[in-house]
Design an enzyme around this catalytic site. Structure first.
Site, PDB file in Angstrom:
ATOM      1  N   TRP A  63       0.829  -1.220   0.000  1.00  9.66           N
ATOM      2  CA  TRP A  63       0.000   0.000   0.000  1.00  9.66           C
ATOM      3  C   TRP A  63       0.856   1.259   0.000  1.00  9.66           C
ATOM      4  O   TRP A  63       0.418   2.320  -0.437  1.00  9.66           O
ATOM      5  CB  TRP A  63      -1.109  -0.032   1.040  1.00  9.66           C
ATOM      6  CG  TRP A  63      -0.772   0.051   2.519  1.00  9.66           C
ATOM      7  CD1 TRP A  63       0.357  -0.326   3.150  1.00  9.66           C
ATOM      8  CD2 TRP A  63      -1.680   0.547   3.534  1.00  9.66           C
ATOM      9  NE1 TRP A  63       0.230  -0.119   4.501  1.00  9.66           N
ATOM     10  CE2 TRP A  63      -1.008   0.419   4.757  1.00  9.66           C
ATOM     11  CE3 TRP A  63      -2.965   1.065   3.526  1.00  9.66           C
ATOM     12  CZ2 TRP A  63      -1.598   0.792   5.977  1.00  9.66           C
ATOM     13  CZ3 TRP A  63      -3.553   1.442   4.739  1.00  9.66           C
ATOM     14  CH2 TRP A  63      -2.874   1.316   5.942  1.00  9.66           C
ATOM     15  N   ASP A  64       2.109   1.141   0.445  1.00  7.64           N
ATOM     16  CA  ASP A  64       3.025   2.279   0.301  1.00  7.64           C
ATOM     17  C   ASP A  64       3.187   2.612  -1.172  1.00  7.64           C
ATOM     18  O   ASP A  64       3.105   3.784  -1.584  1.00  7.64           O
ATOM     19  CB  ASP A  64       4.412   1.952   0.869  1.00  7.64           C
ATOM     20  CG  ASP A  64       4.408   1.690   2.355  1.00  7.64           C
ATOM     21  OD1 ASP A  64       3.877   0.642   2.764  1.00  7.64           O
ATOM     22  OD2 ASP A  64       4.906   2.549   3.110  1.00  7.64           O
ATOM     23  N   TYR A 109      17.430  -6.060   6.061  1.00  5.13           N
ATOM     24  CA  TYR A 109      16.054  -6.085   6.551  1.00  5.13           C
ATOM     25  C   TYR A 109      15.662  -7.470   7.084  1.00  5.13           C
ATOM     26  O   TYR A 109      16.024  -8.491   6.497  1.00  5.13           O
ATOM     27  CB  TYR A 109      15.085  -5.687   5.423  1.00  5.13           C
ATOM     28  CG  TYR A 109      13.662  -5.577   5.926  1.00  5.13           C
ATOM     29  CD1 TYR A 109      13.273  -4.470   6.674  1.00  5.13           C
ATOM     30  CD2 TYR A 109      12.740  -6.598   5.697  1.00  5.13           C
ATOM     31  CE1 TYR A 109      11.984  -4.384   7.175  1.00  5.13           C
ATOM     32  CE2 TYR A 109      11.448  -6.508   6.191  1.00  5.13           C
ATOM     33  CZ  TYR A 109      11.083  -5.395   6.934  1.00  5.13           C
ATOM     34  OH  TYR A 109       9.807  -5.316   7.436  1.00  5.13           O
ATOM     35  N   GLN A 134      -1.662  -6.959   2.088  1.00  2.40           N
ATOM     36  CA  GLN A 134      -1.808  -5.671   2.800  1.00  2.40           C
ATOM     37  C   GLN A 134      -3.081  -4.970   2.311  1.00  2.40           C
ATOM     38  O   GLN A 134      -3.666  -5.399   1.309  1.00  2.40           O
ATOM     39  CB  GLN A 134      -0.582  -4.786   2.526  1.00  2.40           C
ATOM     40  CG  GLN A 134       0.336  -4.638   3.710  1.00  2.40           C
ATOM     41  CD  GLN A 134       1.352  -3.519   3.551  1.00  2.40           C
ATOM     42  OE1 GLN A 134       1.661  -3.099   2.450  1.00  2.40           O
ATOM     43  NE2 GLN A 134       1.873  -3.045   4.668  1.00  2.40           N
ATOM     44  N   GLY A 190      -1.828  -3.474   7.972  1.00  2.00           N
ATOM     45  CA  GLY A 190      -1.113  -2.225   7.710  1.00  2.00           C
ATOM     46  C   GLY A 190      -0.905  -1.414   8.983  1.00  2.00           C
ATOM     47  O   GLY A 190      -0.081  -0.521   9.034  1.00  2.00           O
ATOM     48  N   ASP A 192       0.283  -2.475  11.983  1.00  2.00           N
ATOM     49  CA  ASP A 192       0.895  -3.681  12.548  1.00  2.00           C
ATOM     50  C   ASP A 192       0.792  -3.827  14.064  1.00  2.00           C
ATOM     51  O   ASP A 192       0.524  -4.902  14.564  1.00  2.00           O
ATOM     52  CB  ASP A 192       2.393  -3.709  12.195  1.00  2.00           C
ATOM     53  CG  ASP A 192       2.646  -3.508  10.708  1.00  2.00           C
ATOM     54  OD1 ASP A 192       1.738  -3.086   9.976  1.00  2.00           O
ATOM     55  OD2 ASP A 192       3.784  -3.761  10.279  1.00  2.00           O
ATOM     56  N   TRP A 384       1.703   2.816  16.058  1.00  2.00           N
ATOM     57  CA  TRP A 384       0.266   2.519  15.970  1.00  2.00           C
ATOM     58  C   TRP A 384      -0.458   2.497  17.318  1.00  2.00           C
ATOM     59  O   TRP A 384      -1.607   2.118  17.392  1.00  2.00           O
ATOM     60  CB  TRP A 384       0.008   1.176  15.245  1.00  2.00           C
ATOM     61  CG  TRP A 384       0.428   1.202  13.805  1.00  2.00           C
ATOM     62  CD1 TRP A 384       1.446   0.509  13.241  1.00  2.00           C
ATOM     63  CD2 TRP A 384      -0.161   1.960  12.723  1.00  2.00           C
ATOM     64  NE1 TRP A 384       1.541   0.788  11.892  1.00  2.00           N
ATOM     65  CE2 TRP A 384       0.565   1.668  11.553  1.00  2.00           C
ATOM     66  CE3 TRP A 384      -1.239   2.870  12.643  1.00  2.00           C
ATOM     67  CZ2 TRP A 384       0.257   2.249  10.309  1.00  2.00           C
ATOM     68  CZ3 TRP A 384      -1.535   3.435  11.417  1.00  2.00           C
ATOM     69  CH2 TRP A 384      -0.791   3.122  10.277  1.00  2.00           C
ATOM     70  N   GLU A 427       7.669   9.043   9.539  1.00  2.00           N
ATOM     71  CA  GLU A 427       6.727   7.914   9.455  1.00  2.00           C
ATOM     72  C   GLU A 427       5.490   8.186  10.320  1.00  2.00           C
ATOM     73  O   GLU A 427       4.366   7.942   9.907  1.00  2.00           O
ATOM     74  CB  GLU A 427       7.450   6.640   9.908  1.00  2.00           C
ATOM     75  CG  GLU A 427       6.648   5.370   9.670  1.00  2.00           C
ATOM     76  CD  GLU A 427       7.417   4.121  10.093  1.00  2.00           C
ATOM     77  OE1 GLU A 427       8.568   4.233  10.563  1.00  2.00           O
ATOM     78  OE2 GLU A 427       6.836   3.018   9.963  1.00  2.00           O
TER      79      GLU A 427
HETATM   80  C1  GLC Z   1       5.058  -0.468   8.638  1.00  2.00           C
HETATM   81  C2  GLC Z   1       3.579  -0.091   8.570  1.00  2.00           C
HETATM   82  C3  GLC Z   1       2.990  -0.604   7.270  1.00  2.00           C
HETATM   83  C4  GLC Z   1       3.819  -0.083   6.110  1.00  2.00           C
HETATM   84  C5  GLC Z   1       5.305  -0.450   6.288  1.00  2.00           C
HETATM   85  C6  GLC Z   1       6.200   0.183   5.257  1.00  2.00           C
HETATM   86  O1  GLC Z   1       5.221  -1.844   8.697  1.00  2.00           O
HETATM   87  O2  GLC Z   1       2.890  -0.585   9.678  1.00  2.00           O
HETATM   88  O3  GLC Z   1       1.665  -0.203   7.140  1.00  2.00           O
HETATM   89  O4  GLC Z   1       3.350  -0.567   4.921  1.00  2.00           O
HETATM   90  O5  GLC Z   1       5.745  -0.004   7.530  1.00  2.00           O
HETATM   91  O6  GLC Z   1       6.089   1.559   5.304  1.00  2.00           O
END
Ligand code: GLC
Length: 456
Positions: A63-64, A109, A134, A190, A192, A384, A427
């Site tokens: 979704w990013d 990562y 996602q 999303g 998390d 979150w 972020e």
């Molecule tokens: C974190 C967020 C997630 C996003 C990812 C990359 O894991 O919770 O929604 O897609 O970062 O930015």
């Protein structure tokens, strides 16, 4: 329109020159907000895809990338289309669009690509990806771009992949015939580390964990990241999915985490509306999409709406119980046009405007905290658990506009731009003092700043 400066900046920072850190730092000190946002997207551009953050998130997130493509479309449409194509290159044979496509970029990562063991699934694609999905924002983004720039050929190119993904969500992830999609891991939401997942975690006791070493606290303070107990459960779940070779029916039957998430389903509903509009443009039948829309519309309230409190609660599909945690996801159905005008009023006047929960007042000075302050799990700087996220503010203000709350939407927009101006493209933000948290130079904060500036 600031086309000239955008083009000049584009030339100045394109190609290798963005690797010149001093030049990037100069831009970040002196350029307009729009130009700085573009510079962040260029900084994180690998040529094939755009990283969400330069160090913390070095691969392609689902979704990013959708939102990044939306931002890119304002100044580089071919690059926006390439972003979407590279995301779709990770699509699984059964239609699943994974949360992360690793491509071949080496990184530190974790979880690294091999950790997922997706090669044991007959559906895995040729490229390395995660084995989970996602929130499906992509069809909405394609429609937004198409409405502004008219890209019928591109729509025709990507439509089958979008339909395939949505069909997978409405079949492989429909556990009860309600049309509501299930998520099997908090990362699929999303959001998390949202406290609403703690309820499900109470029943999950990892017996044996695979060996792993977290990487997420290397670049970001541990106090802004998930606690160890939650992180162990994240990993434990992946281990279960690996044992079932990602066979959907087995995951629905055996994943100890099985939730119907308001945010995910609201975004899916809205994405189906948008997919339907794209289908009409292409002269395709909309029967299947209409069925999904009808089913979800008739089950949404019964599953999520709490009439006493006037808000939506997520649902634990395993236990068949509502998850009584008040988070900003409750406002997401507005983005999908699902609540009645009266429900919208209760959500907004009873909760969003309530300083004890979400509205500025007391120690909170900024819109919109991701968790209501009344929750015992509220933490203003942890991932979150409370901080403000640009994406949530954008989704909420789009929803407010849909219901005619334009002044409130304008207020939230202005506050969001103020956070970005004062702390940069972070972020997330501490709602008390606007200080930045998590990753720096965060791509979707930049992409949405462009969207908010160009399409106020
Ligand atoms: C974190 C967020 C997630 C996003 C990812 C990359 O894991 O919770 O929604 O897609 O970062 O930015």
């Amino acid at each position: 329109m600031e086309t000239r400066s955008v083009l000049q900046l584009d030339q100045a920072i394109s190609g290798d020159s963005i690797a010149d850190n001093d030049r990037f730092m100069d831009i970040m000190k002196t350029a307009s907000l729009l130009d700085r946002a573009i510079a962040v997207l260029r900084l994180n551009d690998t040529g094939v895809f755009t990283k969400p953050g330069p160090h913390q998130y070095p691969h392609q997130w689902n979704w990013d990338s959708a939102l990044i493509a939306l931002g890119l479309s304002y100044f580089d449409l071919p690059r926006a289309q390439a972003e979407i194509r590279s995301l779709l290159s990770g699509q699984w044979r059964d239609g699943m669009l994974p949360s992360v496509v690793y491509h071949s970029i080496p990184s530190d990562y974790f979880p690294h690509p091999q950790f997922w063991q997706i090669e044991n699934s007959p559906n895995a694609p040729a490229v390395q990806t995660t084995g989970i999905t996602q929130p499906p924002l992509l069809a909405t983004v394609v429609r937004l771009i198409h409405e502004r720039l008219a890209i019928p050929e591109f729509v025709a190119e990507v439509y089958p992949a979008l339909l395939h993904w949505h069909r997978w969500l409405h079949t492989d992830r429909d556990a009860d015939g309600s049309g509501l999609a299930c998520i099997i891991h908090p990362w699929e939401s999303g959001t998390d580390d949202s406290p609403r997942w703690l309820h499900l975690f109470e029943a999950i006791h990892p017996e044996a964990l695979p060996e792993f070493q977290r990487g997420d606290t290397r670049y970001v303070a541990a106090t802004e990241r998930p606690n160890r107990t939650e992180y162990e459960r994240f990993i434990y779940l992946i281990d279960i999915f690996r044992q079932h070779n990602y066979v959907s029916s087995e995951l629905l039957a055996h994943s100890p985490f099985l939730a119907q998430d308001i945010l995910f389903n609201a975004i899916l509903f809205r994405a189906n509306e948008d997919l339907r509009a794209l289908a009409l443009n292409l002269g395709e039948s909309t029967d299947e999409i209409d069925l999904w829309l009808r089913r979800v519309r008739s089950n949404f309230d019964a599953r999520f709406w709490n009439e006493n409190l006037g808000l939506y609660y997520d649902y634990d599909r395993r236990t068949g119980r509502s998850i009584p945690v008040n988070t900003a996801s409750t406002f997401l159905p507005l983005f999908a046009g699902l609540p009645s005008q009266e429900q919208a009023q209760r959500l907004i006047e009873g909760h969003l405007l309530n300083p004890a929960e979400y509205a500025p007042g007391g120690e909170v000075r900024h819109w919109v905290t991701t968790t209501a302050q009344t929750e015992p799990t509220w933490e203003p700087r942890r991932y979150w658990r409370g901080p403000v996220w640009v994406i949530m503010n954008w989704l909420i203000l789009e929803g407010l506009r849909r219901y005619g709350y334009n002044d409130l939407a304008a207020l939230i927009r202005e506050d969001t731009m103020g956070l970005i101006e004062s702390a940069g493209f972070r972020e997330y933000y501490d709602p008390r003092d606007a200080s930045g948290c998590g990753s720096t130079d965060f791509s979707w904060s930049a992409a949405l700043a462009i969207e908010l500036l160009r399409h106020p």
